[in-house]
Scaffold this motif. Structure first.
Motif, mmCIF file in Angstrom:
data_model
loop_
_atom_site.group_PDB
_atom_site.id
_atom_site.type_symbol
_atom_site.label_atom_id
_atom_site.label_comp_id
_atom_site.label_asym_id
_atom_site.label_seq_id
_atom_site.Cartn_x
_atom_site.Cartn_y
_atom_site.Cartn_z
ATOM 1 N N VAL A 1 65.533 5.905 78.101
ATOM 2 C CA VAL A 1 64.951 5.974 76.753
ATOM 3 C C VAL A 1 66.117 6.199 75.788
ATOM 4 N N PRO A 2 66.849 5.142 75.417
ATOM 5 C CA PRO A 2 68.016 5.315 74.543
ATOM 6 C C PRO A 2 67.607 5.820 73.159
ATOM 7 N N THR A 3 68.410 6.712 72.629
ATOM 8 C CA THR A 3 68.113 7.316 71.327
ATOM 9 C C THR A 3 69.338 7.250 70.423
ATOM 10 N N ILE A 4 69.099 7.446 69.129
ATOM 11 C CA ILE A 4 70.199 7.609 68.178
ATOM 12 C C ILE A 4 70.232 9.070 67.740
ATOM 13 N N ASN A 5 71.432 9.580 67.513
ATOM 14 C CA ASN A 5 71.616 10.980 67.147
ATOM 15 C C ASN A 5 72.280 11.098 65.781
ATOM 16 N N MET A 6 71.817 12.062 64.992
ATOM 17 C CA MET A 6 72.422 12.383 63.696
ATOM 18 C C MET A 6 72.685 13.882 63.628
ATOM 19 N N LEU A 7 73.730 14.256 62.890
ATOM 20 C CA LEU A 7 74.059 15.664 62.660
ATOM 21 C C LEU A 7 74.073 15.913 61.153
ATOM 22 N N PRO A 8 72.921 16.228 60.561
ATOM 23 C CA PRO A 8 72.858 16.443 59.112
ATOM 24 C C PRO A 8 73.728 17.619 58.689
ATOM 25 N N PRO A 9 74.253 17.613 57.447
ATOM 26 C CA PRO A 9 75.067 18.726 56.977
ATOM 27 C C PRO A 9 74.257 20.019 56.895
ATOM 28 N N ASN A 10 74.951 21.134 56.922
ATOM 29 C CA ASN A 10 74.283 22.438 56.940
ATOM 30 C C ASN A 10 73.480 22.717 55.671
ATOM 31 N N ASN A 11 73.859 22.087 54.550
ATOM 32 C CA ASN A 11 73.145 22.367 53.300
ATOM 33 C C ASN A 11 71.942 21.456 53.078
#
Length: 290
Positions: free
Chosen positions: A203-213
């Motif tokens: 089940v391939p996925t995409i990952n994001m790391l949103p900024p802390n603010n």
């Protein structure tokens, strides 16, 4: 849309129709004001949005423990995307530095008139500006028009960034989307994860790391729409720490499975729009259970 970083960088020659605000989100009320300045295109007035790199709220708010109000609903990049889509000519992003914080109301007006060639400004009755917010009635000795826009209500209450921030923190996604006038979204770069979805779960996925603010909905699983390369797809998104998987970094991530999609889009940007809440994030006994 031309993005201007700082007052001194503006080189526009035409007169402008201006709106000023923090714009830590763009909701139904903001949309009314933006539509107003855009409607003066036939009068040869360029539309100009004046805002700040960091919301003045961060500098003026004394309660630093209030995590809900110490984060923005949109990042600067997301704000640029939204304003560009609406057809704004100029976005001026300024630092809320000591000079700006202590600028007297009349000096602020002079800046708008002399530097940005302001001939029209749209604002609400509650709009204040200048040092300590002392400016409320714009100076009449300058040659420009002031238009007061009425506040917008939804479901018997005023639409405001504070209200939207509260609803989002409670996970009321459908209400947030109603107040915004569009689906709450994350615009971010797609990064490498642990590749468990593709290598072990098929089940391939995409990952994001949103900024802390960036203020996010509560951790959990959501129905989402994904926009990449100007095409919309649908999927399921998890916000959280992936408790089923043993991880060393413990970073909050946004992980999305896109239906009927197999492109390799690492390091590219995409938008994830949140449509509905499914369930809270949970830890499964094994990857097979997950």
């Amino acid at each position: 849309m031309k993005i201007i970083h700082g007052i001194e960088s503006f080189e526009g020659q035409n007169n402008t129709a201006v709106v000023i605000g923090k714009f830590d989100c763009i909701h139904m009320g903001h949309d009314l004001i933006l539509h107003d300045i855009l409607s003066h295109k036939s009068e040869q007035l360029d539309s100009l949005v004046f805002t700040f790199q960091e919301s003045p709220r961060f500098f003026l708010q004394t309660d630093t423990s209030d995590l809900i109000h110490n984060k923005n609903l949109i990042t600067n990049e997301e704000r640029r995307v939204l304003l560009s889509e609406k057809g704004i000519d100029y976005l001026v992003e300024c630092d809320f530095d000591d000079e700006m914080r202590h600028m007297e109301p009349e000096e602020f007006i002079k800046m708008l008139v002399h530097i940005f060639h302001m001939k029209y400004i749209s604002c609400t009755e509650s709009f204040h500006f200048g040092y300590q917010g002392r400016g409320d009635i714009l100076a009449k000795q300058y040659d420009f028009t002031v238009h007061i826009t009425s506040p917008v209500s939804w479901n018997h209450s005023l639409v405001s960034s504070s209200r939207i921030r509260k609803e989002l923190s409670l996970g009321h996604i459908t209400t947030v989307n109603q107040l915004l006038g569009y689906e709450y979204f994350i615009h971010n770069k797609i990064v490498h994860g642990m590749h468990i979805g593709s290598s072990k779960l098929s089940v391939p996925t995409i990952n994001m790391l949103p900024p802390n603010n960036k203020l996010l909905p509560p951790n959990g699983v959501y129905v989402t729409k994904i926009r990449w390369n100007h095409v919309d797809y649908f999927g399921v998104t998890n916000i959280g720490y992936k408790p089923t998987v043993v991880r060393e970094d413990k970073k909050l991530s946004v992980e999305t499975y896109i239906f009927d999609f197999s492109e390799n889009i690492y390091e590219e940007y995409a938008d994830v729009f949140f449509l509905n809440f499914i369930r809270q994030e949970q830890k499964f006994d094994s990857l097979d259970s997950l």
